[in-house]
Scaffold this motif. Structure first.
Motif, mmCIF file in Angstrom:
data_model
loop_
_atom_site.group_PDB
_atom_site.id
_atom_site.type_symbol
_atom_site.label_atom_id
_atom_site.label_comp_id
_atom_site.label_asym_id
_atom_site.label_seq_id
_atom_site.Cartn_x
_atom_site.Cartn_y
_atom_site.Cartn_z
ATOM 1 N N HIS A 7 3.566 36.340 85.488
ATOM 2 C CA HIS A 7 2.313 36.313 86.389
ATOM 3 C C HIS A 7 2.437 37.114 87.650
ATOM 4 O O HIS A 7 3.343 37.359 88.169
ATOM 5 C CB HIS A 7 1.640 34.898 86.604
ATOM 6 N N ASN A 8 1.437 37.503 88.346
ATOM 7 C CA ASN A 8 1.206 37.871 89.738
ATOM 8 C C ASN A 8 0.613 36.950 90.455
ATOM 9 O O ASN A 8 -0.285 35.971 89.836
ATOM 10 C CB ASN A 8 0.498 39.134 89.850
ATOM 11 N N ASN A 9 1.040 36.640 91.730
ATOM 12 C CA ASN A 9 0.222 35.570 92.500
ATOM 13 C C ASN A 9 -0.504 36.166 93.779
ATOM 14 O O ASN A 9 -0.001 37.341 94.081
ATOM 15 C CB ASN A 9 1.321 34.587 93.210
ATOM 16 N N LEU A 10 -1.631 35.585 93.893
ATOM 17 C CA LEU A 10 -2.461 36.132 95.081
ATOM 18 C C LEU A 10 -2.698 34.628 96.084
ATOM 19 O O LEU A 10 -3.285 33.741 95.194
ATOM 20 C CB LEU A 10 -3.741 36.778 95.109
ATOM 21 N N ASN A 11 -2.672 34.665 97.230
ATOM 22 C CA ASN A 11 -3.180 33.441 97.881
ATOM 23 C C ASN A 11 -4.596 33.607 98.256
ATOM 24 O O ASN A 11 -4.759 34.769 98.796
ATOM 25 C CB ASN A 11 -2.179 33.022 99.091
ATOM 26 N N VAL A 12 -5.381 32.523 98.171
ATOM 27 C CA VAL A 12 -6.709 32.647 98.524
ATOM 28 C C VAL A 12 -7.213 31.624 99.562
ATOM 29 O O VAL A 12 -6.667 30.573 99.153
ATOM 30 C CB VAL A 12 -7.395 32.693 97.055
ATOM 31 N N TYR A 13 -8.194 32.147 100.184
ATOM 32 C CA TYR A 13 -8.584 31.144 101.397
ATOM 33 C C TYR A 13 -9.611 30.101 100.646
ATOM 34 O O TYR A 13 -9.730 29.045 100.902
ATOM 35 C CB TYR A 13 -9.266 31.841 102.426
ATOM 36 N N LEU A 19 -12.366 32.266 92.149
ATOM 37 C CA LEU A 19 -12.548 31.870 90.753
ATOM 38 C C LEU A 19 -13.872 32.434 90.439
ATOM 39 O O LEU A 19 -13.886 32.911 89.134
ATOM 40 C CB LEU A 19 -12.679 30.372 90.450
ATOM 41 N N ASN A 20 -15.212 32.491 90.996
ATOM 42 C CA ASN A 20 -16.377 32.795 90.497
ATOM 43 C C ASN A 20 -16.181 34.544 90.665
ATOM 44 O O ASN A 20 -16.763 35.113 89.625
ATOM 45 C CB ASN A 20 -17.158 32.469 91.569
ATOM 46 N N PHE A 21 -15.662 35.049 91.776
ATOM 47 C CA PHE A 21 -15.436 36.453 91.782
ATOM 48 C C PHE A 21 -14.548 37.102 90.537
ATOM 49 O O PHE A 21 -15.109 37.839 89.997
ATOM 50 C CB PHE A 21 -14.897 36.923 92.957
ATOM 51 N N TYR A 22 -13.556 36.310 90.279
ATOM 52 C CA TYR A 22 -12.600 36.988 89.166
ATOM 53 C C TYR A 22 -13.505 37.034 87.908
ATOM 54 O O TYR A 22 -13.110 37.714 86.975
ATOM 55 C CB TYR A 22 -11.283 36.380 89.261
ATOM 56 N N LYS A 23 -14.072 35.624 87.555
ATOM 57 C CA LYS A 23 -14.824 35.630 86.357
ATOM 58 C C LYS A 23 -15.892 36.395 86.358
ATOM 59 O O LYS A 23 -15.985 37.182 85.206
ATOM 60 C CB LYS A 23 -15.556 34.232 86.374
ATOM 61 N N PRO A 66 -8.713 32.749 107.062
ATOM 62 C CA PRO A 66 -8.540 33.822 106.134
ATOM 63 C C PRO A 66 -7.093 34.428 106.207
ATOM 64 O O PRO A 66 -6.658 34.698 107.148
ATOM 65 C CB PRO A 66 -9.524 34.766 106.130
ATOM 66 N N TYR A 67 -6.541 35.129 105.175
ATOM 67 C CA TYR A 67 -5.356 35.662 105.120
ATOM 68 C C TYR A 67 -5.430 37.036 105.707
ATOM 69 O O TYR A 67 -6.331 37.694 105.619
ATOM 70 C CB TYR A 67 -4.817 35.772 103.844
ATOM 71 N N GLU A 68 -4.260 37.474 106.560
ATOM 72 C CA GLU A 68 -4.251 38.743 107.318
ATOM 73 C C GLU A 68 -3.414 39.310 106.432
ATOM 74 O O GLU A 68 -2.242 39.228 106.107
ATOM 75 C CB GLU A 68 -3.672 38.495 108.767
ATOM 76 N N LEU A 69 -3.952 40.440 105.575
ATOM 77 C CA LEU A 69 -3.320 41.454 104.910
ATOM 78 C C LEU A 69 -2.709 42.644 105.238
ATOM 79 O O LEU A 69 -2.076 43.320 104.550
ATOM 80 C CB LEU A 69 -4.218 41.898 103.570
ATOM 81 N N GLY A 70 -2.668 42.564 106.528
ATOM 82 C CA GLY A 70 -1.946 43.792 107.102
ATOM 83 C C GLY A 70 -2.378 45.168 106.660
ATOM 84 O O GLY A 70 -3.443 45.114 106.487
ATOM 85 N N PRO A 111 -12.690 38.488 97.410
ATOM 86 C CA PRO A 111 -13.166 37.786 98.569
ATOM 87 C C PRO A 111 -12.177 37.796 99.770
ATOM 88 O O PRO A 111 -12.665 37.458 101.035
ATOM 89 C CB PRO A 111 -13.593 36.595 98.273
ATOM 90 N N ASP A 112 -10.962 37.774 99.562
ATOM 91 C CA ASP A 112 -9.834 37.699 100.498
ATOM 92 C C ASP A 112 -9.525 39.255 101.059
ATOM 93 O O ASP A 112 -8.669 39.093 101.892
ATOM 94 C CB ASP A 112 -8.719 36.978 100.032
ATOM 95 N N GLY A 113 -9.868 40.242 100.309
ATOM 96 C CA GLY A 113 -9.636 41.656 100.796
ATOM 97 C C GLY A 113 -8.431 42.257 100.052
ATOM 98 O O GLY A 113 -8.233 43.492 100.270
ATOM 99 N N TYR A 114 -8.274 41.594 99.031
ATOM 100 C CA TYR A 114 -7.069 42.247 98.036
ATOM 101 C C TYR A 114 -7.871 43.293 97.123
ATOM 102 O O TYR A 114 -8.963 43.239 96.655
ATOM 103 C CB TYR A 114 -6.519 41.299 96.976
ATOM 104 N N TRP A 115 -6.972 44.386 96.924
ATOM 105 C CA TRP A 115 -7.483 45.803 96.276
ATOM 106 C C TRP A 115 -7.310 45.523 94.784
ATOM 107 O O TRP A 115 -5.902 45.352 94.602
ATOM 108 C CB TRP A 115 -7.132 46.868 96.857
ATOM 109 N N LEU A 116 -8.244 45.919 93.919
ATOM 110 C CA LEU A 116 -8.145 45.713 92.325
ATOM 111 C C LEU A 116 -8.274 47.026 91.811
ATOM 112 O O LEU A 116 -9.738 47.527 91.974
ATOM 113 C CB LEU A 116 -8.857 44.579 91.744
ATOM 114 N N GLU A 117 -7.453 48.002 91.277
ATOM 115 C CA GLU A 117 -7.835 49.290 90.744
ATOM 116 C C GLU A 117 -8.465 49.020 89.174
ATOM 117 O O GLU A 117 -7.894 48.089 88.403
ATOM 118 C CB GLU A 117 -6.443 49.928 90.723
ATOM 119 N N ILE A 118 -9.505 49.790 89.273
ATOM 120 C CA ILE A 118 -10.217 49.799 87.883
ATOM 121 C C ILE A 118 -9.904 51.318 87.255
ATOM 122 O O ILE A 118 -10.047 52.252 87.733
ATOM 123 C CB ILE A 118 -11.567 49.529 88.038
ATOM 124 N N ILE A 119 -9.366 51.190 85.971
ATOM 125 C CA ILE A 119 -8.670 52.309 85.338
ATOM 126 C C ILE A 119 -9.458 52.621 84.014
ATOM 127 O O ILE A 119 -9.357 51.314 83.210
ATOM 128 C CB ILE A 119 -7.171 52.229 84.937
#
Length: 123
Positions: A7-13, A19-23, A66-70, A111-119
């Protein structure tokens, strides 16, 4: 010795918001959950129902901001069988954060600012 992705992990605030967003955005559904007895953390594993790979969302009770993602120079990538429909859905959700038409890809931001690539699925 053989290694396989688990799995991959992302910490969420805000766990429920994530959960709503990913669904809604990617159709990911909760596969399992682990909650610490003292309430200090919740781990929720999401799956796509097609591959064994999972996304672990970690919520920490004591995180007070909220997480600071640098520079946020990491991302997860998802293939989709109907790229145009996915793009229209994400545009309506107002979560597209970057597009690269010459490469035929785009990115959405969770919602936390992580980028998700769509291919687009390559056939």
């Amino acid at each position: 010795m053989n290694f396989k992705f688990a799995h991959n992990n992302l910490n969420v605030y805000d766990l429920q918001r994530s959960l709503n967003f990913y669904k809604e955005a990617l159709g990911l559904k909760e596969v399992r959950r682990k909650e610490k007895e003292d309430g200090s953390f919740i781990l929720v594993y999401l799956g796509d129902g097609q591959t064994p790979h999972q996304l672990e969302l970690t919520w920490l009770r004591d995180m007070d901001r909220p997480y600071e993602l640098g520079d946020n120079e990491i991302h997860l990538a998802f293939t989709v069988d109907d790229y145009d429909a996915a793009h229209a859905k994400h545009a309506a959700m107002d979560c597209i954060c970057f597009e690269n038409p010459s490469m035929g890809i785009y990115f959405i931001s969770d919602p936390d600012g992580y980028w998700l690539e769509i291919i687009p699925e390559r056939r």
